[in-house]
Design an enzyme around this catalytic site. Structure first.
Site, mmCIF file in Angstrom:
data_model
loop_
_atom_site.group_PDB
_atom_site.id
_atom_site.type_symbol
_atom_site.label_atom_id
_atom_site.label_comp_id
_atom_site.label_asym_id
_atom_site.label_seq_id
_atom_site.Cartn_x
_atom_site.Cartn_y
_atom_site.Cartn_z
ATOM 1 N N ARG A 1 9.732 3.463 24.325
ATOM 2 C CA ARG A 1 11.039 2.902 23.990
ATOM 3 C C ARG A 1 11.483 1.996 25.197
ATOM 4 O O ARG A 1 11.545 1.963 26.089
ATOM 5 C CB ARG A 1 11.909 4.110 23.739
ATOM 6 N N GLU B 1 14.823 -5.041 21.073
ATOM 7 C CA GLU B 1 13.850 -5.676 19.945
ATOM 8 C C GLU B 1 14.213 -5.582 18.789
ATOM 9 O O GLU B 1 13.682 -6.095 17.764
ATOM 10 C CB GLU B 1 12.764 -4.889 20.385
ATOM 11 N N HIS C 1 5.685 -4.282 19.577
ATOM 12 C CA HIS C 1 5.425 -2.976 19.072
ATOM 13 C C HIS C 1 4.477 -2.701 18.197
ATOM 14 O O HIS C 1 4.642 -2.073 17.022
ATOM 15 C CB HIS C 1 6.753 -2.437 18.316
#
Length: 331
Positions: free
Chosen positions: A234, A263, A295
């Protein structure tokens, strides 16, 4: 009646895999490309039993209150992390929350090691050179992973899978986790010791108030000169401003990110024709020793299959008032 599900932040690949399995779980899925937010939670007024959300959807008290008013009492995360959900508010409103704790630990672990190898051997730069008929090796000097000390922060399923791969490279493994699950040839140490001794540090822990900005200016000061830091967990685990200072000071030799603290406004979208006004992110991109992917760590066929099946199974169990091992509650 089939379960009716509103799936937010829907991408074509989500629809492909959820459509493949929805009949097996007797449900109807409506796909919304927009993220779930306070502004568009009104889309859930159509009699939905559950909303299905992803990492950057907003599931705060305001959103949960609206969902409760609409009669929607299940929030199904199609991911492992749940830091974007107000679990206490959900419990107060009798909304049950579930997740996919283990879709494919190997997918993220393999991506993690891929980032390490790309940074250490500069595959991305070599690829671009050869396309331009440049076969010079100047500037491509790398280093072996063999016998390097790798610090793994978080030894859950993804951390454990990463350790298994790195053992094959002959790395020495140090680990930190509040819950020390014995792993062969792995030494659990304090965070301070891990920071001081690791050549490579890889993050595999959830984002909680305790882990927020785990990597910061103080922890950087303890690390070795030229340390490699990789984060596939994360974005909020890392203080990005501190990373930029560390890169400028040459303290950080290599930085690999599959996640980024801000993000939500960037990742999973095609912004190639847009002007990105995130100055911090743009600054990160200027460093030659920084590698960022959007991601992507989870993104394999096997993982998407597991995500769809587990998410739909979770919703079916909860809607039938059955026990669901993947239900999460406030700690």
């Amino acid at each position: 009646m089939p379960n009716k599900i509103a799936l937010f932040s829907a991408k074509p690949y989500d629809k492909t895999y959820f459509e493949q399995f929805r009949h097996e779980f007797d449900c109807q899925v409506d796909y919304f490309e927009v993220p779930l937010t306070e502004q568009n939670v009104q889309l859930c007024q159509g009699g939905y039993d559950a909303v299905c959300v992803f990492v950057n959807d907003t599931v705060n008290q305001a959103v949960l209150s609206q969902l409760s008013e609409f009669g929607c009492n299940i929030v199904a995360l199609r991911c492992a992390g749940f830091n974007n959900v107000d679990l206490q508010a959900a419990e107060n409103l009798n909304i049950r929350v579930c997740r996919v704790p283990s879709y494919s630990p190997e997918a993220v672990a393999e991506h993690t090691v891929g980032l390490m190898l790309t940074l250490s051997r500069k595959f991305h730069k070599a690829y671009n050179r050869v396309k331009e008929d440049n076969f010079s090796l100047n500037g491509l000097l790398g280093f072996n992973l063999f016998k390097k000390t790798v610090g793994i922060i978080g030894t859950g399923k993804i951390g454990h899978a990463t350790i298994n791969i790195l053992k094959g490279f002959g790395c020495n493994i140090l680990a930190f986790d509040p819950t020390e699950t014995p792993i062969d040839d792995v030494a659990y140490v304090s965070l301070e010791t891990l920071y001081k001794q690791a050549d490579i540090i890889s993050l595999h822990c959830p984002l909680t108030p305790q882990t927020h900005h785990l990597i910061n200016q103080d922890s950087l000061a303890l690390m070795r000169e030229g340390v490699m830091i990789v984060n596939t967990s994360r974005g909020g685990l890392i203080d990005t401003d501190a990373m930029i200072k560390g890169l400028k000071a040459r303290k950080i030799g290599y930085l690999g990110l599959d996640v980024y603290e801000q993000e939500a406004n960037l990742f999973f979208e095609d912004l190639s024709n847009e002007i990105i006004d995130d100055d911090v992110f743009q600054r990160l991109l200027t460093f030659p020793n920084v590698l960022i992917t959007g991601h992507q760590g989870f993104f394999t066929q096997e993982a998407l299959t597991a995500i769809a099946q587990t998410t739909l199974g979770n919703i079916q169990l909860l809607n039938n008032q059955q026990d669901c091992l993947n239900q999460i509650k406030p700690s």
